[in-house]
Design an enzyme around this catalytic site. Structure first.
Site, mmCIF file in Angstrom:
data_model
loop_
_atom_site.group_PDB
_atom_site.id
_atom_site.type_symbol
_atom_site.label_atom_id
_atom_site.label_comp_id
_atom_site.label_asym_id
_atom_site.label_seq_id
_atom_site.Cartn_x
_atom_site.Cartn_y
_atom_site.Cartn_z
ATOM 1 N N CYS A 189 -15.795 -27.879 -5.021
ATOM 2 C CA CYS A 189 -15.379 -27.443 -6.391
ATOM 3 C C CYS A 189 -15.708 -28.279 -7.386
ATOM 4 O O CYS A 189 -16.383 -27.963 -8.507
ATOM 5 C CB CYS A 189 -13.910 -26.951 -6.376
ATOM 6 S SG CYS A 189 -13.634 -25.681 -5.239
ATOM 7 N N ASP A 218 -22.680 -4.180 -20.687
ATOM 8 C CA ASP A 218 -21.936 -2.769 -20.541
ATOM 9 C C ASP A 218 -20.675 -2.944 -19.628
ATOM 10 O O ASP A 218 -20.033 -2.271 -19.365
ATOM 11 C CB ASP A 218 -22.655 -1.814 -19.757
ATOM 12 C CG ASP A 218 -23.473 -2.278 -18.527
ATOM 13 O OD1 ASP A 218 -22.986 -3.304 -17.977
ATOM 14 O OD2 ASP A 218 -24.106 -1.522 -17.797
#
Length: 224
Positions: free
Chosen positions: A46, A139
């Site tokens: 990570c 959107d």
């Protein structure tokens, strides 16, 4: 397990982050967005991923893409981890990255979005968050979902390439072939008649002849 499918609208969740509280739709605004999850703070893969994401932040900004990460620890842990990430990058060990990290210590958002990896568990036997990439359009709908196991780091150059394809194909009636890169020729979508294709693509349309005789491999230069 709940999750998101392509075309689903992003949930308008509220969350605490390293940049303060957010409501997701307000955070996205009219931009594209990328949400990428991480199994846990202070973990090796990570740290390399977030370091690379931070270095590439200007490239995402050029494409009008808002970046946001998620990990299952709290904000204080995230801020301390940011120091390590910046130090890994060879930068000043500050508490801020160019993008926020969502605190999901109860895994509520990871469960809602279908991000848990059933095969990777922490020392208490609780499933870790998988390495999920969600890309949302202006959107607020999901345009891309990529799921990596906790043990495999992501390729952020590939994620940028895919975003280039998503943005191009959202604006033009084309598709991008295998191993496509920006500037390469693209393919005319099958539903577009030849007459319309010739009008839309002044650079010309080249059809590859195939044994089947079917005229479905139609190429055109990268549209401007």
């Amino acid at each position: 397990m709940p999750g998101l499918l392509l075309g689903d609208e992003a949930p308008n969740f509220q969350a605490d982050t390293t940049h303060g509280p957010i409501r997701f739709h307000d955070f996205l605004g009219n931009s594209w967005g990328i949400l990428f999850s991480h199994p846990r703070d202070f973990t090796p893969v990570c740290t390399t991923e977030l370091g690379r994401a931070a270095k590439l932040a200007p490239e995402f900004a050029k494409r009008n893409v808002k970046m946001i990460a998620l990990s299952i620890d709290d904000v204080n842990d995230h801020l301390a981890w940011c120091k390590d990430i910046n130090a890994y990058n060879g930068d000043e060990a500050t508490e801020k990255l160019p993008f926020p990290i969502i605190a999901d210590s109860k895994r509520e958002l990871a469960v809602q979005l279908g991000m848990l990896d059933p095969d990777e568990r922490d020392k208490d036997g609780i499933p870790l968050t998988a390495r999920v990439v969600f890309v949302f359009g202006p959107d607020k709908k999901l345009k891309l979902s990529i799921l990596y196991p906790a043990t495999t780091g992501r390729n952020f150059d590939e994620i940028l390439r895919v975003i280039d394809s998503l943005q191009l194909t959202a604006a033009k009636k084309v598709a991008t072939p295998v191993d496509w890169k920006p500037g390469d020729q693209v393919m005319v979508i099958p539903s577009l008649p030849n007459e319309e294709a010739e009008k839309l693509f002044p650079g010309g349309v080249c059809t590859k002849e195939l044994p089947s005789g079917k005229k479905y491999l139609r190429y055109t230069p990268h549209p401007q």
